[in-house]
Design a protein around this motif. Structure first.
Motif, PDB file in Angstrom:
ATOM      1  N   ARG A 129       9.903 -10.481  22.252  1.00 10.46           N
ATOM      2  CA  ARG A 129      10.336 -10.681  23.058  1.00 10.46           C
ATOM      3  C   ARG A 129      10.922  -8.682  23.274  1.00 10.46           C
ATOM      4  O   ARG A 129      10.632  -8.800  24.466  1.00 10.46           O
ATOM      5  CB  ARG A 129      11.093 -11.613  23.896  1.00 10.46           C
ATOM      6  CG  ARG A 129      11.989 -11.482  25.446  1.00 10.46           C
ATOM      7  CD  ARG A 129      13.414 -12.023  25.505  1.00 10.46           C
ATOM      8  NE  ARG A 129      12.514 -13.252  25.426  1.00 10.46           N
ATOM      9  CZ  ARG A 129      13.874 -14.576  25.521  1.00 10.46           C
ATOM     10  NH1 ARG A 129      14.497 -14.416  25.645  1.00 10.46           N
ATOM     11  NH2 ARG A 129      12.792 -15.431  25.454  1.00 10.46           N
ATOM     12  N   TYR A 133       9.711  -5.212  25.657  1.00 10.23           N
ATOM     13  CA  TYR A 133      10.716  -5.321  25.879  1.00 10.23           C
ATOM     14  C   TYR A 133      11.049  -3.576  25.747  1.00 10.23           C
ATOM     15  O   TYR A 133      11.333  -2.944  26.978  1.00 10.23           O
ATOM     16  CB  TYR A 133      11.592  -5.948  26.406  1.00 10.23           C
ATOM     17  CG  TYR A 133      13.211  -4.954  27.819  1.00 10.23           C
ATOM     18  CD1 TYR A 133      11.782  -5.670  28.553  1.00 10.23           C
ATOM     19  CD2 TYR A 133      13.523  -4.432  27.642  1.00 10.23           C
ATOM     20  CE1 TYR A 133      12.709  -5.086  29.755  1.00 10.23           C
ATOM     21  CE2 TYR A 133      14.723  -3.976  28.348  1.00 10.23           C
ATOM     22  CZ  TYR A 133      14.080  -4.600  30.211  1.00 10.23           C
ATOM     23  OH  TYR A 133      15.211  -3.617  31.138  1.00 10.23           O
ATOM     24  N   SER A 136       9.593  -0.745  27.819  1.00  8.64           N
ATOM     25  CA  SER A 136       9.707  -0.452  29.290  1.00  8.64           C
ATOM     26  C   SER A 136      11.481   0.519  29.200  1.00  8.64           C
ATOM     27  O   SER A 136      11.607   1.539  30.007  1.00  8.64           O
ATOM     28  CB  SER A 136      10.753  -1.432  29.834  1.00  8.64           C
ATOM     29  OG  SER A 136       9.170  -1.723  29.939  1.00  8.64           O
ATOM     30  N   GLY A 192       7.205  -4.609  30.278  1.00  8.51           N
ATOM     31  CA  GLY A 192       8.293  -5.303  29.572  1.00  8.51           C
ATOM     32  C   GLY A 192       9.116  -5.882  30.405  1.00  8.51           C
ATOM     33  O   GLY A 192       9.144  -7.056  30.465  1.00  8.51           O
ATOM     34  N   VAL A 196       9.947  -9.961  31.462  1.00  8.04           N
ATOM     35  CA  VAL A 196      10.666 -11.175  31.130  1.00  8.04           C
ATOM     36  C   VAL A 196      10.946 -12.123  32.813  1.00  8.04           C
ATOM     37  O   VAL A 196      11.496 -13.090  32.610  1.00  8.04           O
ATOM     38  CB  VAL A 196      12.097  -9.647  31.034  1.00  8.04           C
ATOM     39  CG1 VAL A 196      13.414 -10.583  30.992  1.00  8.04           C
ATOM     40  CG2 VAL A 196      11.345  -9.256  30.350  1.00  8.04           C
TER      41      VAL A 196
END
Length: 322
Positions: A129, A133, A136, A192, A196
């Motif tokens: 994760r 991310y 971004s 990203g 999320v």
């Protein structure tokens, strides 16, 4: 002997309709002033940094202003010149629309796919994760855009790798037909943030729905179409609106990859890049202000259309029984 009280009974004041009287407005204001004190930094910032500049920009859009001399009122001349006499303006509109139509769906699709993989992932989910991310946070910087330009330039890694598999495209940056797609890939790579949000939405869907669908014989694709998409539609709508607004404002990648001139052949001359060129390079700030206001109106109109059409495809759980 019975004692008799001499105190008069307390009577509650009543209005003509039998209701207790309203509290004086002075007391209400006295209780509200702490809220205004805490809100004052935001209100001052909104007025000084947003509302006043917007009002000045609106005024400048009706003037001829070169940043040095005093603004000269010209009425609607900036708007008429933009819409009827400036072919580069319409090319920038077309380039920006192409970018939005291609980049936004690809970015959201990749973000949703990654979110679904992470949802079913056990060990290492936190690491992946964070790794997904990270672009971004980094992708909007000038340094990453310059690296991206080197990758897609003549003799860059992308051209060499495609050449090894028999696809000879040359450098994308110098190709008018492919230059805009280099910016598209840079945007899609930054999936990203919506990922999320999609992951949070997927975790709110009850597993009982999938279990019931599996008992009824529904496969993975049928579960995705009949359960995941409808239940996730508010999140899809939220991400769609945010990404659409951000995509219309793309500037840094286009400026860095095209060396600031929107080339080749205006293939990367995005709307905001052309606005910057007219406002600061050509010193036509009144014209640039008019472009900015047309962009605001266009994005606002598209946002209203999205909200209007969302009633037919966005499903909210609390509306199920209505």
């Amino acid at each position: 002997m019975i004692a008799v009280s001499t105190r008069a009974p307390v009577r509650e004041e009543r209005t003509e309709k039998g209701r207790p009287p309203r509290r004086p407005r002075r007391r209400v204001r006295e209780r509200q002033w702490p809220a205004y004190v805490f809100l004052s930094p935001w209100m001052i910032g909104a007025g000084v940094l947003t509302l006043i500049p917007m009002a000045v920009s609106l005024y400048l859009s009706f003037t001829d202003y070169n940043l040095l001399d005093a603004p000269h009122w010209v009425g609607l001349r900036n708007y008429t010149e933009m819409l009827t006499e400036d072919p580069r303006y319409w090319r920038s509109v077309g380039t920006t629309l192409l970018y939005v139509v291609v980049a936004v769906p690809l970015k959201l699709a990749l973000a949703l796919g990654a979110a679904m993989l992470l949802k079913n992932l056990g060990r290492g989910r936190a690491f992946y994760r964070s790794a997904f991310y990270a672009p971004s946070l980094l992708g909007a910087s000038m340094s990453i855009a310059l690296v991206w330009r080197a990758l897609f330039n003549d003799g860059g890694s992308v051209a060499n790798v495609l050449g090894w598999v028999g696809i000879d495209t040359g450098g994308w940056v110098g190709n008018p037909d492919l230059a805009v797609f280099a910016v598209v890939l840079l945007t899609v790579w930054q999936f990203g943030a919506p990922m999320v949000i999609f992951l949070a939405g997927l975790q709110q869907i009850s597993p009982d729905l999938y279990e019931a669908a599996e008992l009824d014989g529904a496969g993975r694709w049928r579960q995705f179409v009949s359960i995941t998409v409808p239940m996730l539609s508010p999140v899809v709508f939220f991400n769609l609106v945010l990404e659409m607004i951000q995509s219309f404002q793309v500037f840094t990648p286009a400026f860095a990859i095209s060396s600031g001139d929107g080339g080749p052949a205006d293939s990367m001359n995005f709307y905001t890049l052309y606005l910057y060129e007219r406002g600061f390079s050509a010193s036509h700030m009144g014209y640039a202000a008019a472009m900015a206001w047309l962009l605001l109106l266009a994005v606002g109109a598209i946002t209203v259309i999205l909200f209007r059409t969302s009633r037919s495809w966005v499903f909210y759980a609390d509306e199920e029984g209505r």
